[in-house]
Design an enzyme around this catalytic site. Structure first.
Site, PDB file in Angstrom:
ATOM      1  N   GLY A 107      24.163  42.304  43.695  1.00 39.13           N
ATOM      2  CA  GLY A 107      23.839  41.765  45.508  1.00 39.13           C
ATOM      3  C   GLY A 107      24.010  39.938  45.338  1.00 39.13           C
ATOM      4  O   GLY A 107      24.975  39.089  45.266  1.00 39.13           O
TER       5      GLY A 107
ATOM      6  N   GLU B  44      28.589  37.861  36.610  1.00 35.81           N
ATOM      7  CA  GLU B  44      28.806  38.781  38.271  1.00 35.81           C
ATOM      8  C   GLU B  44      26.821  38.769  38.087  1.00 35.81           C
ATOM      9  O   GLU B  44      26.086  39.262  37.541  1.00 35.81           O
ATOM     10  CB  GLU B  44      29.359  40.059  38.276  1.00 35.81           C
ATOM     11  N   GLY B  45      26.546  37.854  39.406  1.00 27.61           N
ATOM     12  CA  GLY B  45      25.047  38.226  39.856  1.00 27.61           C
ATOM     13  C   GLY B  45      25.341  39.873  39.958  1.00 27.61           C
ATOM     14  O   GLY B  45      25.539  40.823  39.943  1.00 27.61           O
TER      15      GLY B  45
ATOM     16  N   LYS C 119      27.433  40.370  33.258  1.00 32.44           N
ATOM     17  CA  LYS C 119      26.413  40.709  33.817  1.00 32.44           C
ATOM     18  C   LYS C 119      25.497  40.424  33.704  1.00 32.44           C
ATOM     19  O   LYS C 119      24.774  41.920  32.984  1.00 32.44           O
ATOM     20  CB  LYS C 119      26.853  42.342  35.192  1.00 32.44           C
TER      21      LYS C 119
ATOM     22  N   GLY D  48      32.944  43.019  47.196  1.00 34.82           N
ATOM     23  CA  GLY D  48      34.189  42.655  46.373  1.00 34.82           C
ATOM     24  C   GLY D  48      33.698  41.531  45.052  1.00 34.82           C
ATOM     25  O   GLY D  48      34.183  41.604  44.327  1.00 34.82           O
ATOM     26  N   LYS D  49      33.191  41.479  44.595  1.00 37.97           N
ATOM     27  CA  LYS D  49      32.086  40.483  43.385  1.00 37.97           C
ATOM     28  C   LYS D  49      32.776  41.192  41.708  1.00 37.97           C
ATOM     29  O   LYS D  49      33.572  40.740  41.233  1.00 37.97           O
ATOM     30  CB  LYS D  49      30.374  40.563  43.435  1.00 37.97           C
ATOM     31  N   THR D  50      33.128  42.468  41.898  1.00 40.48           N
ATOM     32  CA  THR D  50      33.086  43.055  40.586  1.00 40.48           C
ATOM     33  C   THR D  50      34.814  43.063  41.051  1.00 40.48           C
ATOM     34  O   THR D  50      35.487  42.565  39.303  1.00 40.48           O
ATOM     35  CB  THR D  50      32.522  44.146  40.340  1.00 40.48           C
ATOM     36  N   LEU D  51      35.662  43.161  41.912  1.00 40.12           N
ATOM     37  CA  LEU D  51      36.615  43.105  42.357  1.00 40.12           C
ATOM     38  C   LEU D  51      36.908  41.865  41.704  1.00 40.12           C
ATOM     39  O   LEU D  51      38.114  41.463  40.955  1.00 40.12           O
ATOM     40  CB  LEU D  51      36.883  43.501  43.499  1.00 40.12           C
TER      41      LEU D  51
ATOM     42  N   PRO E  61      43.317  40.960  49.776  1.00 40.51           N
ATOM     43  CA  PRO E  61      44.495  41.743  50.268  1.00 40.51           C
ATOM     44  C   PRO E  61      43.380  43.226  50.187  1.00 40.51           C
ATOM     45  O   PRO E  61      43.237  43.295  49.530  1.00 40.51           O
ATOM     46  CB  PRO E  61      46.023  41.515  50.879  1.00 40.51           C
TER      47      PRO E  61
HETATM   48  N1  LIG Z   1      40.140  44.302  48.794  1.00 38.85           N
HETATM   49  C1  LIG Z   1      39.474  45.220  48.957  1.00 38.85           C
HETATM   50  N2  LIG Z   1      40.337  46.783  49.001  1.00 38.85           N
HETATM   51  C2  LIG Z   1      39.941  48.066  48.801  1.00 38.85           C
HETATM   52  N3  LIG Z   1      38.934  48.018  48.077  1.00 38.85           N
HETATM   53  C3  LIG Z   1      38.428  47.111  47.963  1.00 38.85           C
HETATM   54  C4  LIG Z   1      38.447  45.945  48.185  1.00 38.85           C
HETATM   55  N4  LIG Z   1      37.484  45.300  47.841  1.00 38.85           N
HETATM   56  C5  LIG Z   1      36.240  46.287  47.475  1.00 38.85           C
HETATM   57  N5  LIG Z   1      36.933  47.254  47.537  1.00 38.85           N
HETATM   58  C6  LIG Z   1      35.692  48.348  47.068  1.00 38.85           C
HETATM   59  O1  LIG Z   1      34.608  48.489  47.831  1.00 38.85           O
HETATM   60  C7  LIG Z   1      33.595  48.412  46.816  1.00 38.85           C
HETATM   61  C8  LIG Z   1      33.324  47.518  46.306  1.00 38.85           C
HETATM   62  O2  LIG Z   1      33.426  46.436  45.520  1.00 38.85           O
HETATM   63  P1  LIG Z   1      33.179  45.838  44.454  1.00 38.85           P
HETATM   64  O3  LIG Z   1      34.193  44.576  44.241  1.00 38.85           O
HETATM   65  O4  LIG Z   1      32.257  46.392  43.678  1.00 38.85           O
HETATM   66  O5  LIG Z   1      31.672  45.492  45.302  1.00 38.85           O
HETATM   67  P2  LIG Z   1      30.506  44.323  44.300  1.00 38.85           P
HETATM   68  O6  LIG Z   1      30.604  43.745  43.325  1.00 38.85           O
HETATM   69  O7  LIG Z   1      30.114  42.988  45.509  1.00 38.85           O
HETATM   70  O8  LIG Z   1      29.368  44.798  44.516  1.00 38.85           O
HETATM   71  C9  LIG Z   1      34.775  49.254  44.982  1.00 38.85           C
HETATM   72  O9  LIG Z   1      34.885  50.519  45.540  1.00 38.85           O
HETATM   73  C10 LIG Z   1      36.082  48.829  45.472  1.00 38.85           C
HETATM   74  O10 LIG Z   1      36.909  48.976  44.990  1.00 38.85           O
HETATM   75 MG   LIG Z   2      29.480  44.574  41.639  1.00 41.65          MG
END
Ligand SMILES: Nc1ncnc2c1ncn2[C@@H]1O[C@H](COP(=O)(O)OP(=O)(O)O)[C@@H](O)[C@H]1O
Ligand SMILES: [Mg+2]
Length: 223
Positions: A117, A114-115, A45, A27-30, A198
Site C-alpha cells: 500500500g 517493496e512496501g 517484499k 504500480g509499485k510491483t511493476l 507508459p
Molecule cells: N502502466 C501500466 N500499464 C498497464 N497496466 C498496469 C500499469 N501499471 C500497473 N498496471 C497493472 O495494475 C495492477 C497494479 O499494479 P502493481 O504494480 O501491482 O501495483 P502495486 O504494486 O502498487 O499494488 C497490475 O495488474 C499491473 O499489471
Molecule cells: Mg505490489
C-alpha cells in the site's frame, strides 16, 4: 509555505532503495520489476497480504523479470487477508514484529524493497509503513499516477517523508503521459522525476519490463 526542505540524499550509493507509492495498485510491483531487472539487484517484499486471493508480488516479480531465484528473497510476513498487515495479522492470530526487521543480506546489490500500500498503512497498532522505511534507513522512490489526482497524493506523500527526514531519490509516474504534472511535482515537491512508465494497452509482460529496464540509468550513476 510550501513543503518543508527535502533531506539530503546519501553521497554514495546506499545498500538499496525502498519502493513506495501514493496508493495500492499504483504500480509499485511493476516499478520494482523494472528496477530489479535494470540493476540486476535483489527484490524483497517484507510484508505480503492478500494471499487468499492472489499469489502475491514475489512470484509476479520472478515472472516479469525472468531473473534467477537468487535475485528474489521471500517475504518475512505472508498473510492471507487482503487487508493491511495490522488487520490481516489480527485475523490470523499472528504477531508481527516490524520493529525487529533489519535489511537482509542481498546476494545481488542493490536491494529493492517493496512496501505494501502507501506510506500510512498500519503494520501494527503502533507502527506504520513509513516508520519501517525510516528504521531500514533506505532512501525512497515514490510511484505515483501520472494523471488527475497525482498532485495532491504525491505532495502529501513527499511532505510526510520530508517530515520524517527520509531522503527521496525521486518519483516515477505511471499511466498516460502528462508531463505538465511531472514538472509541477518537480517544482513544488523539490523532487526529481526519474522516469515515466507508459500505459500499454494490455497488462505488462516480461518483454515490456526488459524494454523499459533498458532505459533506466545505472544504479551507481544516480548518487
Ligand atoms: N502502466 C501500466 N500499464 C498497464 N497496466 C498496469 C500499469 N501499471 C500497473 N498496471 C497493472 O495494475 C495492477 C497494479 O499494479 P502493481 O504494480 O501491482 O501495483 P502495486 O504494486 O502498487 O499494488 C497490475 O495488474 C499491473 O499489471
Ligand atoms: Mg505490489
Amino acid at each position: 509555505m510550501l513543503l518543508q526542505p527535502p533531506p539530503a540524499l546519501p553521497r554514495t550509493a546506499p545498500r538499496g532503495i525502498f519502493i513506495t507509492g501514493t496508493d495500492t495498485g499504483i504500480g509499485k510491483t511493476l516499478t520494482s520489476a523494472i528496477l530489479t531487472k535494470a540493476w540486476q539487484g535483489t527484490y524483497w517484499k517484507p510484508f505480503q497480504t492478500g494471499l487468499a486471493e492472489e499469489a502475491g508480488d514475489t512470484p509476479t516479480i520472478q515472472h516479469l523479470t525472468g531473473l534467477p531465484a537468487e535475485h528474489i528473497l521471500p517475504p518475512t510476513y505472508a498473510l492471507q487477508a487482503p487487508l493491511s498487515p495490522a488487520a490481516a495479522s489480527v485475523l490470523e492470530g499472528v504477531t508481527l514484529e516490524p520493529e525487529q526487521l533489519t535489511l537482509p543480506e542481498a546476494p545481488h546489490s542493490p536491494l529493492i524493497v517493496e512496501g505494501a500500500g502507501g506510506l500510512m498503512v498500519p503494520l501494527t497498532d503502533d507502527m506504520l509503513m513509513i516508520d519501517l522505511i525510516a528504521q531500514l534507513g533506505l532512501p525512497v522512490i515514490l510511484v505515483t499516477r501520472s494523471g488527475l489526482g497525482t498532485l495532491n497524493h504525491t505532495l502529501l506523500s513527499l511532505e510526510a517523508l520530508y517530515q520524517r527526514r527520509i531522503p527521496v531519490l525521486g518519483f516515477i509516474t505511471n499511466g498516460p503521459k502528462m508531463p505538465e504534472n511531472s514538472r509541477t511535482l518537480e517544482r513544488l515537491g523539490q523532487c526529481r522525476a526519474l522516469h515515466h512508465i507508459p500505459a500499454p494497452p494490455s497488462a505488462p509482460e516480461t518483454k515490456d519490463i526488459s524494454r523499459i529496464a533498458a532505459q533506466i540509468p545505472p544504479w551507481k550513476s544516480l548518487w
